[in-house]
Design a protein around this motif. Structure first.
Motif, short mmCIF file in Angstrom:
data_model
loop_
_atom_site.label_atom_id
_atom_site.label_comp_id
_atom_site.label_asym_id
_atom_site.label_seq_id
_atom_site.Cartn_x
_atom_site.Cartn_y
_atom_site.Cartn_z
N ASP A 203 0.86 -1.19 0.00
CA ASP A 203 0.00 0.00 0.00
C ASP A 203 0.89 1.24 0.00
O ASP A 203 1.25 1.77 1.05
CB ASP A 203 -0.92 0.00 1.23
CG ASP A 203 -1.91 1.15 1.21
OD1 ASP A 203 -1.85 1.99 0.27
OD2 ASP A 203 -2.75 1.23 2.12
N ASN B 130 0.11 4.19 -0.83
CA ASN B 130 -0.60 5.37 -0.33
C ASN B 130 -0.42 5.53 1.18
O ASN B 130 -0.62 6.62 1.72
CB ASN B 130 -2.09 5.28 -0.66
CG ASN B 130 -2.35 5.47 -2.14
OD1 ASN B 130 -1.84 6.39 -2.75
ND2 ASN B 130 -3.14 4.58 -2.73
N GLU B 131 -0.03 4.46 1.84
CA GLU B 131 0.24 4.53 3.28
C GLU B 131 1.70 4.91 3.55
O GLU B 131 1.98 5.76 4.39
CB GLU B 131 -0.08 3.20 3.94
CG GLU B 131 0.19 3.18 5.44
CD GLU B 131 -0.11 1.84 6.07
OE1 GLU B 131 -0.35 1.83 7.28
OE2 GLU B 131 -0.11 0.82 5.36
N LYS C 237 7.41 2.52 8.98
CA LYS C 237 6.29 3.02 9.77
C LYS C 237 6.72 3.78 11.02
O LYS C 237 5.91 4.45 11.64
CB LYS C 237 5.38 1.86 10.18
CG LYS C 237 4.55 1.31 9.05
CD LYS C 237 3.38 2.23 8.71
CE LYS C 237 2.28 2.13 9.76
NZ LYS C 237 1.14 2.99 9.43
#
Length: 568
Positions: free
Chosen positions: A22, A24-25, A371
């Motif tokens: 992903d 977009n994350e 993250k």
């Protein structure tokens, strides 16, 4: 070696890139809402010229990097790997001489700008997230480990972005990039390998300058490449010997200021110079704060190196599988290709499945860093963002050693299987499997053995499985979308029982003896969830991933059942 673009012909890796991740994350977090692009529009700093302004631009940029890396690795490096391995290294009067074929392809990587993949754009790097760095490393390691180690060593210095002063960053990082420096972790000594708190190399300050004295062993490419510049990021004692880890500091020492006393003759990675270096009043440059060398800076550097080994394992196994598959389809016995013989096909099917699992773990470990790593970038964050960053930091601190241990052990296991497919031919130097088999053996030794990784992960697993623990929350996060899978739930229940059984052991020495079973079980649970998630997201290869999941979960159930018996 098979000659092709190693990115464009790798369907599983491409599916991760184009479909499973992903972006977009990840991209907005990594790009800090595209701050580099905005800054470029204001100051036109050439270092920021290729900074993306949106997710699609970032993805296109990453795609071009991977295609370029796949081209060099698969079309050129793969074709000289056996030659470089055969020629090896020469040592003459303190000088290490690398094969010219190796020097030529290293230059190709640098000319393509792939050397500084680990650094931010503002210092002249490519500015790519950890997931892309992991993929780059996999592509390179598939073609050859020795050459990749030489090029990728520069990435070790990315720790300077975290711990060096602004002045040191601006002075050293652009110089490392423009000069194509090699970088070495100056940790191990003849008498101290894993026991780093007791290293004896001494740093003394005279007239505001630091000078180092001592000997370091297993110093990869500390010599540079045929006269090229290099640095050793050296752990040295600034306190007393009794001060342990708190008395150790971190230094940059240029290779022109120390001597290479000799190189190791090794089982594998024969063209990777493993040096013994001697410091005699060698000038060093203190990095960060005095006394923080081991407890903060070296551990950060090692975590990056361990993620690289996770990619190395994936790359080597990709090569071993593809070479074994090609041989099995071409080798005729009993009137048919040996690929059609069930016993051989079973080996190849397991190799393919476990390789897919390794890649899932490689990507997820890098994702966990992406993250949280932005959190150390000096940004102003909200309390909620801080909470999320700290959560993923804890996950990464457990997942990094798990990824290094698991992928390096599987690398050895599957390289063994690949050679078995070739039979007697695989045992000869006529085929690349013998070299891959030899090179695989170092992966679960260097940058911390499997036993060290287990020791690093066990606390995060066991304490993290408390009712409010981070590892439990992480597993619950991974389980979303797979809650109805009865086999996964059975494996999860068995894992929780294993953790409780382990916690009930009272004797500490016994617990340490059996910590491997717990960490292995944790790895199989994590990877099982990742395999299932990839299957759920897949559109074009869902049937194949369903087949992989079934086989992987069955093996996991057998492994965890055996581990429960051992612990009981």
């Amino acid at each position: 070696m098979i000659q092709s673009n190693y990115f464009q012909t790798n369907e599983d890796l491409k599916e991760h890139f184009y479909e499973l991740i992903d972006w977009n994350e990840i991209v907005p977090i990594y790009e800090n809402q595209f701050s580099d692009s905005k800054l470029y529009s204001e100051n036109h700093n050439p270092r920021l010229e290729y900074a993306p302004s949106n997710v699609d631009e970032a993805k296109s940029f990453y795609e071009e990097i991977l295609k370029s890396c796949g081209e060099i690795s698969g079309m050129y490096v793969s074709q000289v790997a056996a030659i470089v391995d055969s020629k090896g290294l020469k040592f003459d009067n303190g000088n290490v001489i690398h094969p010219q074929e190796m020097v030529d392809v290293i230059k190709m990587y640098h000319d393509a700008g792939l050397g500084p993949a680990a650094f931010k754009r503002k210092y002249g790097g490519l500015g790519t997230p950890s997931i892309i760095k992991a993929m780059i490393a996999e592509l390179m390691y598939r073609s050859d480990s020795s050459i990749t180690i030489a090029v990728g060593s520069m990435g070790l210095a990315s720790i300077l972005e975290v711990c060096a002063s602004d002045e040191m960053k601006e002075e050293w990082i652009p110089k490392l990039i423009s000069g194509n420096y090699t970088v070495t972790m100056g940790l191990s000594e003849p008498d101290f390998g894993s026991d780093l708190p007791n290293v004896t190399t001494k740093a003394t300050k005279k007239d505001d300058k630091w000078f180092l004295n001592g000997t370091k062993r297993f110093q990869t490419v500390a010599c540079g490449i045929n006269g090229s510049p290099g640095i050793t990021l050296t752990l040295a004692r600034t306190g007393t010997q009794e001060s342990g880890a708190r008395g150790l500091s971190f230094f940059i020492v240029e290779n022109k200021n120390y001597a290479v006393q000799g190189i190791e003759k090794k089982l594998g990675i024969k063209a990777s110079a493993t040096c013994e270096t001697v410091f005699e009043n060698s000038e060093g440059h203190l990095v960060g704060k005095e006394g923080f060398g081991l407890v903060k800076y070296v551990m950060g550097m090692l975590n990056g190196a361990r993620l690289s080994v996770s990619s190395q394992g994936t790359g080597i196994v990709t090569a071993a599988y593809e070479e074994a598959l090609k041989y099995a389809k071409e080798r005729i016995q009993f009137g048919k290709p040996i690929y059609e013989i069930p016993a051989v096909r079973r080996i190849l099917d397991r190799m393919e499945r476990e390789l897919a699992a390794m890649r899932c773990l490689m990507v997820e470990a890098a994702y966990s860093v992406d993250k949280y790593y932005w959190y150390e970038d000096g940004r102003t964050v909200s309390p909620e963002e801080s909470k999320i960053g700290k959560f993923w930091e804890k996950v990464a601190n457990t997942l990094t050693p798990i990824s290094k241990y698991y992928n390096s052990e599987m690398c050895n296991d599957l390289a063994y299987d690949g050679l078995q497919v070739l039979g007697g031919a695989g045992y000869t130097e006529d085929y690349d499997l013998s070299r891959l088999y030899r090179d695989a053996r170092i992966t679960n030794i260097y940058d911390g053995t499997t036993q060290i990784q287990v020791n690093a992960a066990i606390g995060g697993v066991t304490s993290g499985m408390s009712p409010t623990g981070t590892f439990r929350a992480y597993l619950d996060h991974l389980a979303k979308g797979s809650e109805v899978n009865p086999k996964l739930q059975e494996i999860r229940n068995l894992f929780e029982s294993i953790v409780e059984t382990y916690k009930s052991i009272e004797d500490q020495q016994t617990k340490e003896t059996y910590s491997f079973e717990v960490v292995e079980s944790a790895a199989r649970v994590v990877v099982g969830y990742l395999m299932e998630r990839a299957k759920n997201k897949s559109t074009k290869r869902k049937d194949l991933r369903t087949q992989w999941c079934k086989g992987f979960h069955n093996d996991s159930l057998a492994i965890l059942s055996a581990n429960k018996i051992r612990l009981t």
